[in-house]
Scaffold this motif. Sequence first.
Motif, PDB file in Angstrom:
ATOM      1  N   ARG A   4       0.840  -1.188   0.000  1.00 30.02           N
ATOM      2  CA  ARG A   4       0.000   0.000   0.000  1.00 30.02           C
ATOM      3  C   ARG A   4       0.874   1.237   0.000  1.00 30.02           C
ATOM      4  O   ARG A   4       2.077   1.185   0.242  1.00 30.02           O
ATOM      5  CB  ARG A   4      -0.895  -0.013   1.248  1.00 30.02           C
ATOM      6  N   GLU A  28       0.081  -6.730   8.333  1.00 32.72           N
ATOM      7  CA  GLU A  28      -1.118  -6.854   9.167  1.00 32.72           C
ATOM      8  C   GLU A  28      -2.350  -6.709   8.286  1.00 32.72           C
ATOM      9  O   GLU A  28      -2.428  -5.779   7.468  1.00 32.72           O
ATOM     10  CB  GLU A  28      -1.088  -5.780  10.252  1.00 32.72           C
ATOM     11  N   ASP A  29      -3.331  -7.608   8.438  1.00 33.16           N
ATOM     12  CA  ASP A  29      -4.514  -7.547   7.585  1.00 33.16           C
ATOM     13  C   ASP A  29      -5.692  -6.850   8.266  1.00 33.16           C
ATOM     14  O   ASP A  29      -6.721  -6.607   7.624  1.00 33.16           O
ATOM     15  CB  ASP A  29      -4.932  -8.959   7.165  1.00 33.16           C
ATOM     16  N   ASP A  30      -5.562  -6.489   9.523  1.00 30.79           N
ATOM     17  CA  ASP A  30      -6.631  -5.802  10.248  1.00 30.79           C
ATOM     18  C   ASP A  30      -6.402  -4.298  10.162  1.00 30.79           C
ATOM     19  O   ASP A  30      -5.414  -3.777  10.689  1.00 30.79           O
ATOM     20  CB  ASP A  30      -6.650  -6.266  11.707  1.00 30.79           C
ATOM     21  N   GLU A  31      -7.316  -3.584   9.503  1.00 30.67           N
ATOM     22  CA  GLU A  31      -7.159  -2.140   9.297  1.00 30.67           C
ATOM     23  C   GLU A  31      -7.087  -1.381  10.618  1.00 30.67           C
ATOM     24  O   GLU A  31      -6.355  -0.397  10.752  1.00 30.67           O
ATOM     25  CB  GLU A  31      -8.308  -1.593   8.445  1.00 30.67           C
ATOM     26  N   VAL A  32      -7.847  -1.828  11.608  1.00 36.86           N
ATOM     27  CA  VAL A  32      -7.843  -1.144  12.909  1.00 36.86           C
ATOM     28  C   VAL A  32      -6.461  -1.250  13.555  1.00 36.86           C
ATOM     29  O   VAL A  32      -5.912  -0.265  14.065  1.00 36.86           O
ATOM     30  CB  VAL A  32      -8.920  -1.742  13.838  1.00 36.86           C
ATOM     31  N   ASP A  33      -5.874  -2.453  13.512  1.00 28.33           N
ATOM     32  CA  ASP A  33      -4.541  -2.651  14.091  1.00 28.33           C
ATOM     33  C   ASP A  33      -3.479  -1.868  13.324  1.00 28.33           C
ATOM     34  O   ASP A  33      -2.516  -1.363  13.913  1.00 28.33           O
ATOM     35  CB  ASP A  33      -4.185  -4.140  14.096  1.00 28.33           C
ATOM     36  N   VAL A  34      -3.663  -1.744  12.008  1.00 28.58           N
ATOM     37  CA  VAL A  34      -2.715  -0.974  11.199  1.00 28.58           C
ATOM     38  C   VAL A  34      -2.727   0.486  11.626  1.00 28.58           C
ATOM     39  O   VAL A  34      -1.669   1.095  11.867  1.00 28.58           O
ATOM     40  CB  VAL A  34      -3.045  -1.102   9.696  1.00 28.58           C
ATOM     41  N   ARG A  35      -3.926   1.070  11.720  1.00 26.47           N
ATOM     42  CA  ARG A  35      -4.026   2.483  12.106  1.00 26.47           C
ATOM     43  C   ARG A  35      -3.500   2.709  13.525  1.00 26.47           C
ATOM     44  O   ARG A  35      -2.835   3.702  13.805  1.00 26.47           O
ATOM     45  CB  ARG A  35      -5.477   2.957  11.989  1.00 26.47           C
ATOM     46  N   LYS A  38       0.325   2.679  13.579  1.00 26.46           N
ATOM     47  CA  LYS A  38       0.868   3.907  12.976  1.00 26.46           C
ATOM     48  C   LYS A  38       0.767   5.081  13.941  1.00 26.46           C
ATOM     49  O   LYS A  38       1.687   5.908  14.049  1.00 26.46           O
ATOM     50  CB  LYS A  38       0.129   4.224  11.680  1.00 26.46           C
ATOM     51  N   SER A  54       2.570  -0.704   4.709  1.00 24.02           N
ATOM     52  CA  SER A  54       1.811  -1.845   5.212  1.00 24.02           C
ATOM     53  C   SER A  54       1.467  -2.809   4.086  1.00 24.02           C
ATOM     54  O   SER A  54       1.329  -2.424   2.927  1.00 24.02           O
ATOM     55  CB  SER A  54       0.532  -1.371   5.905  1.00 24.02           C
ATOM     56  N   GLY A  56      -1.110  -6.444   3.587  1.00 18.56           N
ATOM     57  CA  GLY A  56      -2.143  -7.223   4.257  1.00 18.56           C
ATOM     58  C   GLY A  56      -2.007  -8.720   4.114  1.00 18.56           C
ATOM     59  O   GLY A  56      -2.756  -9.474   4.749  1.00 18.56           O
TER      60      GLY A  56
END
Length: 388
Positions: A4, A28-35, A38, A54, A56
């Motif tokens: 990305r 990481e495939d979980d958007e919440v964990d990515v944000r 960061k 990142s 996924g």
Amino acid sequence: MSCRIRIEAVEETQVLTDKELIKVLLVEDDEVDVRFAKRLLARCSRPVKFVVESAGTLSAAVECLGDREYNIVLLDLGLPDSSGIETVRKVSEVNPRIPIVVLTGLDDEEAGLLAIKSGAMDYLVKGLSLNNSLVRTVLYALERKKAEEELRKANEKLKEYDRLKSELVSTVSHELRTPLSIIMGAIKLVLDEIPGKIVPEQRDVLATAMESVKRLSKIVDSLLSISRIESGRLDLQIMVVNICELVKDTVSDYKPLAREKGICLDCEVPQQSVDISLDPDKTKQVLINLISNSLKFTPEGGWVKVICAEQDEEVLVSVQDSGVGIAKEDIPKLFDKFTQFGRRAGPGERGTGLGLAISKGIVELAGGRIWAESELGKGSKFTFTLPK
């Protein structure tokens, strides 16, 4: 699937010109964990700047690692196309030297520990643990990896220096052999009075010179032997030999020296032949080193005994003596190079400190073991084994 778009994990108003840049690949495939990750990296108050990319899936991460360089990988173990320890192994295969910090679930700390055993630098449990420790863990993993890399490079340099040293010792030893042989031959010719008669005073001087040349020749041979052992160039000439006869012959060779020193030298071997495959010359060299050491450090009136016995799938040969013994703290160092024997010797008793190291190399190359048992004032026992 490609990486990305790159996102700088830092506030836009922050001044970054004097900060160290750390490139992070967050897998990481979980958007919440990515944000969340960061945001945590963006809040870092240390003098560093985190730039995060990142991915996924594992396949996307592999593509990223192949296209560009990163300083560290934050790796979730549960991805759509990979899970568990295999995820760590696959990332390590792509880039074996990149530090990996594993991200695990609340109920999966055991997987984190297994990941460390598989090559990860550390692991973090998502949630509260991540909130408190992410930046610290990332920076610690980077420092640890840097230290490991510096140690690896230092070890490579040491190996190269050791190789050069061995080559130098081998070359010098070879070059010294010829002139020493010529000097020894010339002295012998004069002692034999081939060029003409010599007076007793001259004979004494030449005899002293001959002994010194012989000793120097032994030192050169020892240096050459240890160099060949260390470089893996020592070849064994294997043949079937009755080791009982080999032991008896070697002991017989040293009986005159033992009588001269007032020491009882004897051997004990099985009555029947014990035929095993070995290099007779190298095995005799080991025996000579052990017997001569025992004679050297056993006082007048003492005894030295060589025992040969069969045990299971190997033959044991022991050289025991009633000598002065070795201090307990010195025993682990006995087989080190250039370590003088850990016993007090009388006048004129000198050595190169290589005999036991050479013996160890020969025995281990033959598939055997060698060790020492001793106590100050109570003698010593050196034992080596050879496979049948």
